[in-house]
Scaffold this active site. Structure first.
Site, PDB file in Angstrom:
ATOM      1  N   ASP A 138       9.155 -87.160 -29.760  1.00 44.58           N
ATOM      2  CA  ASP A 138      10.334 -86.306 -29.684  1.00 44.58           C
ATOM      3  C   ASP A 138      10.377 -85.516 -28.381  1.00 44.58           C
ATOM      4  OD1 ASP A 138       8.149 -84.720 -30.375  1.00 44.58           O
ATOM      5  OD2 ASP A 138       8.872 -84.289 -32.385  1.00 44.58           O
TER       6      ASP A 138
ATOM      7  N   ASN B  69       7.054 -76.531 -42.395  1.00 44.73           N
ATOM      8  CA  ASN B  69       8.045 -76.898 -43.417  1.00 44.73           C
ATOM      9  C   ASN B  69       7.949 -78.372 -43.817  1.00 44.73           C
ATOM     10  OD1 ASN B  69       9.051 -78.235 -41.215  1.00 44.73           O
ATOM     11  ND2 ASN B  69      11.002 -77.152 -41.130  1.00 44.73           N
TER      12      ASN B  69
HETATM   13  C1  F6R Z   1       5.594 -82.616 -31.889  1.00 48.04           C
HETATM   14  C2  F6R Z   1       6.086 -82.904 -33.237  1.00 48.04           C
HETATM   15  C3  F6R Z   1       6.057 -81.871 -34.309  1.00 48.04           C
HETATM   16  C4  F6R Z   1       4.712 -81.125 -34.393  1.00 48.04           C
HETATM   17  C5  F6R Z   1       4.776 -80.037 -35.454  1.00 48.04           C
HETATM   18  C6  F6R Z   1       3.505 -79.243 -35.525  1.00 48.04           C
HETATM   19  O1  F6R Z   1       5.731 -83.741 -31.062  1.00 48.04           O
HETATM   20  O2  F6R Z   1       6.540 -83.983 -33.478  1.00 48.04           O
HETATM   21  O3  F6R Z   1       6.332 -82.470 -35.548  1.00 48.04           O
HETATM   22  O4  F6R Z   1       3.699 -82.044 -34.690  1.00 48.04           O
HETATM   23  O5  F6R Z   1       5.854 -79.184 -35.199  1.00 48.04           O
HETATM   24  O6  F6R Z   1       3.339 -78.511 -34.340  1.00 48.04           O
HETATM   25  P1  F6R Z   1       1.964 -77.763 -34.013  1.00 48.04           P
HETATM   26  O7  F6R Z   1       0.951 -78.821 -33.811  1.00 48.04           O
HETATM   27  O8  F6R Z   1       2.265 -76.995 -32.748  1.00 48.04           O
HETATM   28  O9  F6R Z   1       1.674 -76.898 -35.185  1.00 48.04           O
END
Ligand code: F6R
Length: 239
Positions: free
Chosen positions: A67, A136
């Site tokens: 993403d 979430n």
């Molecule tokens: C990032 C992504 C998101 C993160 C998620 C957790 O490329 O796809 O789904 O994996 O928001 O983010 P962190 O690791 O910062 O808690």
């Protein structure tokens, strides 16, 4: 689904990096699906160490990231392209032309989403897709909703995600939309590796372990995948 519970973030990162390294050792031309955020930073550090020790060669590897914020310039220090360059691409021998992140500055995001999905299809999707999880339950930026998109698309970010990620945008408002692989783009990967660390991820992991699939908790769709490994630390597992 295989679940492994390890002591802490460091152990989780080493175990995750080992699975990625094995994938590349088995298939030097592997397509790696990659994620950004705090969770995989440790994995990338271990991969860089393994590269420096001659244990992994990225010269034939292709990467596809999940993403990217939209709109954002790739050169912006909060873009996911910038994150990947900083944490992995500039530190190993991957060919720049073999790295792919959705273009957050595309004039036509819908056309960019279509291009990205076609690229994934042309590569045969990821051999291994690395995932983190949102508090979430989102994977990629597939946010909880009454319906989820199958393929790469532009999506608004939810309040939960804006609250979790706005800490990085210290001097300005963060983008409120993102381009993300869809649920099918993710589930078409041959193998999935999801990492979760810390108490704040416990609710999402608990929902996954309950075994019920719901669009209101996108991580639960991993229950449908035939080759999915989840590695959590104790805090994420126990809460
Ligand atoms: C990032 C992504 C998101 C993160 C998620 C957790 O490329 O796809 O789904 O994996 O928001 O983010 P962190 O690791 O910062 O808690």
């Amino acid at each position: 689904m295989k679940i492994q519970v390890l002591k802490d973030y460091g152990e989780m990162s080493r175990a995750g990096a080992e699975i990625i390294a094995e994938t590349v050792r088995d298939n030097p031309r592997a397509v790696l699906g990659l994620a950004t955020g705090a969770t995989p930073e440790g994995v990338y550090d271990v991969l860089v160490e393994k590269y420096a020790a001659g244990e992994i060669d990225f010269s034939e590897v292709t990467t596809v990231n999940l993403d990217e914020y939209c709109p954002i310039e790739p050169s912006d220090d909060q873009s996911y392209r910038y994150f990947m360059e900083k944490h992995l691409f500039s530190r190993v021998n991957i060919r720049p032309e073999n790295t792919n992140v959705p273009m957050g500055n595309a004039a036509d995001p819908a056309a960019e989403a279509k291009r990205y999905e076609e690229l994934l299809a042309s590569l045969g999707y990821a051999d291994l897709q690395l995932l983190g999880v949102g508090q979430n339950g989102h994977i990629g930026f597939n946010e909880p909703a009454a319906a989820l998109f199958a393929e790469t698309h532009l999506t608004p970010l939810t309040e939960s995600t804006l609250a979790a990620n706005s800490i990085y945008f210290t001097d300005r408002a963060m983008p409120t939309e993102a381009l993300t692989m869809g649920m099918a783009s993710i589930l078409r990967a041959k193998r999935i590796l999801l990492l979760a660390s810390g108490k704040s991820k416990h609710a999402a992991i608990a929902r996954l372990l309950e075994g019920e699939i719901s669009t209101e908790c996108p991580i639960t769709f991993l229950l449908l995948h035939p080759n999915c490994t989840v590695i959590c630390d104790r805090a994420a597992y126990e809460g």
